[in-house]
Write an enzyme that holds these catalytic residues in place. Structure first.
Site, PDB file in Angstrom:
ATOM      1  N   ASP A   1      -2.176   7.294  -8.134  1.00 26.27           N
ATOM      2  CA  ASP A   1      -0.965   6.506  -8.345  1.00 26.27           C
ATOM      3  C   ASP A   1      -1.119   5.615  -9.568  1.00 26.27           C
ATOM      4  O   ASP A   1      -2.242   5.199  -9.904  1.00 26.27           O
ATOM      5  CB  ASP A   1      -0.675   5.620  -7.132  1.00 26.27           C
ATOM      6  CG  ASP A   1      -0.150   6.412  -5.946  1.00 26.27           C
ATOM      7  OD1 ASP A   1       0.246   7.569  -6.154  1.00 26.27           O
ATOM      8  OD2 ASP A   1      -0.137   5.860  -4.831  1.00 26.27           O
ATOM      9  N   PRO A   2      -0.014   5.283 -10.232  1.00 29.54           N
ATOM     10  CA  PRO A   2      -0.101   4.396 -11.407  1.00 29.54           C
ATOM     11  C   PRO A   2      -0.809   3.069 -11.133  1.00 29.54           C
ATOM     12  O   PRO A   2      -1.570   2.587 -11.969  1.00 29.54           O
ATOM     13  CB  PRO A   2       1.369   4.174 -11.780  1.00 29.54           C
ATOM     14  CG  PRO A   2       2.049   5.427 -11.338  1.00 29.54           C
ATOM     15  CD  PRO A   2       1.361   5.814 -10.053  1.00 29.54           C
TER      16      PRO A   2
END
Length: 311
Positions: free
Chosen positions: A38-39
């Site tokens: 995930d970012p």
């Protein structure tokens, strides 16, 4: 350039962005990654270069280890700190003393936070095989559309349960309202959803505030490289291609067998292959080193899915 190395993805960028950074530094067109992060997360992102990109599919099932922090006090729609505070579902059975507001949480003195031992005992109950419902903001596809795309449009969808395995989970830090866990789990496990379920079981709202992936199969955070190190050292830090499939058993082929592989012919089971098992896959080595992946059928070994890497 052929090979693989663990990139230390910083928070705030996508895994696709990380691949772009590595492509620009190494000037390699054929490049990919396994195990999307995930970012908001940081940590180990295996990067594959050149012919090694053909091996990505053999690494998708690697176990992964994470260190994650959770804060008691509120649930969010994304199940992490990037989301908006939301009211819990009716079946969450929250303890008395918690009032969730849209922009804050009030915890009165009647709430008794769990002790270290209570929290540890609860974590232990999550070890093993179980069913998990992923976050509605996950990248899972429903009818060809990512779940988070439905969520952003406010379209409700039912995400199917997924079978996951938690092989180890431990409490590494705790000072209410924060606690930190270390988890080793099967591929496909959503850590923010795991923390959601832990908080539901406690009866206290909570959400993930940070996430680090410290290991993916044979790659760990200690041997991972940041962009600046990649710029400085270049291909010197790249592992040989076969490092990515070191979890597969090894077979050796001679020059005659290697020629048969190149021609697409299957290799009869001879004494040297007697240890192999039907349906299993193997990393094969010829006279000059690693040559590709073989799969055992009932009576022979064959190049798997036409993947071949010359040694």
């Amino acid at each position: 350039m052929d090979g693989v190395f663990p990139f230390l993805k910083p928070p705030g960028i996508t895994s696709h962005d990380a691949v772009g950074i590595c492509r620009r530094i190494l000037k390699e067109k054929r490049i990919g990654h396994s195990g999307t992060l995930d970012p908001m997360a940081y940590g180990v992102l295996p990067i594959f270069l050149g012919k090694a990109t053909r091996l990505i599919e053999y690494t998708d099932g690697f176990d992964k280890t994470y260190v994650a922090e959770c804060k008691f006090g509120t649930f969010t729609d994304t199940e992490d700190s990037t989301g908006q505070a939301v009211l819990p579902d009716d079946n969450m059975n929250l303890v008395e003393g918690i009032t969730i507001l849209h922009d804050s949480t009030e915890i009165n003195e009647s709430l008794r936070p769990p002790t270290w031992n209570e929290l540890t005992a609860l974590l232990d109950s999550f070890v093993g095989t179980q069913e998990q419902r992923p976050s509605k903001y996950s990248a899972i596809k429903i009818n060809g559309v990512r779940a988070y795309e439905y969520a952003r449009k406010g379209i409700p969808v039912e995400l199917p349960l997924r079978t996951i395995i938690i092989s180890n989970i431990e409490l590494v830090a705790y000072g209410f309202p924060y606690f930190t866990i270390r988890v080793t789990c099967s591929s496909g496990t959503y850590i923010r959803s795991l923390l959601r379920d832990i908080c539901i079981r406690l009866g206290i709202p909570g959400t993930m505030t940070s996430l680090a992936r410290t290991a993916v199969g044979p790659f760990d955070i200690q041997s991972s490289y940041i962009a600046e190190e990649l710029t400085l050292h270049g291909e010197k830090i790249v592992f040989p291609t076969d490092h990515a499939v070191s979890h597969l058993s090894k077979v050796d082929v001679d020059s005659v067998q290697l020629k048969m592989m190149v021609q697409g012919k299957e290799l009869p089971i001879v004494e040297a292959f007697s240890h192999t098992v039907p349906s299993e896959k193997y990393r094969a080595y010829g006279p000059n080193g690693f040559v590709g992946i073989l799969k055992r059928t009932k009576n022979s070994l064959k190049v798997d899915k036409n993947i071949f890497i010359e040694g």
